[in-house]
Motif scaffolding. Sequence first.
Motif, PDB file in Angstrom:
ATOM      1  N   UNK A  21       0.637  -1.146  -0.009  1.00 45.05           N
ATOM      2  CA  UNK A  21      -0.040  -0.029  -0.141  1.00 45.05           C
ATOM      3  C   UNK A  21       0.854   1.173   0.080  1.00 45.05           C
ATOM      4  N   UNK A  22       1.943   1.261   0.508  1.00 46.36           N
ATOM      5  CA  UNK A  22       2.862   2.466   0.479  1.00 46.36           C
ATOM      6  C   UNK A  22       3.513   2.658  -0.768  1.00 46.36           C
ATOM      7  N   UNK A  23       3.732   1.620  -1.529  1.00 41.10           N
ATOM      8  CA  UNK A  23       4.018   1.653  -2.943  1.00 41.10           C
ATOM      9  C   UNK A  23       3.149   2.148  -3.832  1.00 41.10           C
ATOM     10  N   UNK A  24       1.825   1.591  -3.589  1.00 39.01           N
ATOM     11  CA  UNK A  24       0.873   1.758  -4.462  1.00 39.01           C
ATOM     12  C   UNK A  24      -0.159   3.265  -4.224  1.00 39.01           C
ATOM     13  N   UNK A  25      -0.257   3.433  -2.965  1.00 37.55           N
ATOM     14  CA  UNK A  25      -1.205   4.540  -2.633  1.00 37.55           C
ATOM     15  C   UNK A  25      -0.314   5.905  -2.172  1.00 37.55           C
ATOM     16  N   UNK A  26       0.879   5.688  -2.004  1.00 42.59           N
ATOM     17  CA  UNK A  26       1.756   6.907  -1.252  1.00 42.59           C
ATOM     18  C   UNK A  26       2.940   7.008  -2.240  1.00 42.59           C
ATOM     19  N   UNK A  27       3.281   6.386  -3.203  1.00 40.10           N
ATOM     20  CA  UNK A  27       4.333   6.494  -3.949  1.00 40.10           C
ATOM     21  C   UNK A  27       3.913   6.287  -5.437  1.00 40.10           C
ATOM     22  N   UNK A  28       2.779   5.832  -5.719  1.00 41.32           N
ATOM     23  CA  UNK A  28       2.384   5.903  -7.183  1.00 41.32           C
ATOM     24  C   UNK A  28       2.950   4.707  -7.931  1.00 41.32           C
TER      25      UNK A  28
END
Length: 470
Positions: free
Chosen positions: A219-226
């Motif tokens: 989720x960090x990669x998908x939602x916060x880092x695009x």
Amino acid sequence: MSGSFDKDGPIRAYPAGSQPALDLDVSISVGLYSRPWKNSDASAGRFPHAQPASKAIANLRAYYHPENLTRTQVAYAPYRAAPLGAHVDHQGGLVTGFATGEGILVVFARRENTNVCEVRSTHVSDGDVVRFEDNNTWDENCPPTGWHRYVCGAATLVRRLKPEHSLAGLVACVHTTTPGLHGQGVSSSAALTAALAAAMLEGAPGSVTPDDLVRLCRSVENDFCGLSCGILDMAVIVNSRRNHLLLVDCHAHDRLNESLSKCAHLLSAPSDVACEALLVFSGVRSNLAAEGGSPSPYNQRVAECRDAAQSIHAGAELLADVPTSSFLRRGGLLAAKHPHLFRRAAHYFGERQRVLDGCELFAKGKFAEFGMLMTESCHSSIHNYECGCAPLRSLFEALVQTRGVLGARYSGAGFRGAVLALCERGAGVTSGEMVLEQYRATHPEYADDATYLVCNLEDGLVVFDGDDIV
């Protein structure tokens, strides 16, 4: 134990040669192995990175007076390598991977009587400290940039996962075991996020499962880092076991919502392994996520794979939703109308079969044939998935022509970073030196950052007391 990772379930890793046959129509169903590093191992000097961990602990104590800190702990998350299963985790594919033995160290403790959290880095150039308050981890009006996104994103999701758990007073120092490998195709961002999340979750009430950590990191990669990635990187970093290759059915995890304990398989390496892994780093670094408002090549390929799935099979969202029979029946029409979408689908279905074949070969110790599948996989990455760059292509072509190399493929997304090779035992160093000499002559602009690493299959994420190694 409060705040510990819940990894005490049954271990169902199969010994070499005894894995059941895999089939396209059944999901993989075995247990996960992962454990915290034993304090006795660390104190006896068996933690392989005691020296950089000690340096990171010293840095933390230099920033903050030891008398103001709680006990110092260390979270270690390794970099990963993936020999087969490239570019398919975001489509629910079958993937393989292992921990390399190098990675990210996060040394952490708590300060009393403060609501402010601080995370420092000794190896990242775009800002050496992140500060935030416990109840204000991500500012939508002024979102963080660079590596700060991973820190603030992890903190935000930890608070969501454990809302009763406070991060107040957390101080941490990020250190790498080997400088210069970040951003070079070994999932350094996922390793950073996993180590940070493990540090932030320490002491939280209840248990934290591998699934919790994998979903948080993704989720960090998908939602916060695009970045539109799947779970390959996180699953391997969190759950790898020494002398094992991890196989994950991403469709079962993402679409069927099965836990990793039911959709992952640990393949035991034969005791007489006659090969070793070699990573050769190109020195090419770039951001895989979107920049400047335009889609990145990585995210564009993900979108194309989804378009291919929808074109082949009504209602399909991912290529894993497409029956093989539908691809065989409608692939010709897709090739005529949208050839680039056909190539994306062809890579997915070809890679799925290569993973299945490769796992059988790995279990039987047939590493020469396994290496050939890696090379075939990379050719598909180049021609069907259409990724790569001139420096990576140079490394790949040099490696597959080098004596002692059984096979090679791009490591990671294939747009930057490294090439992973499987070598005959004892040939890794010689092959690495020989290929780097050629590469530096061909691409002198990357000569200073190009390097290599010979690695084995190692354990995944661990957390232990820092006092045991200093």
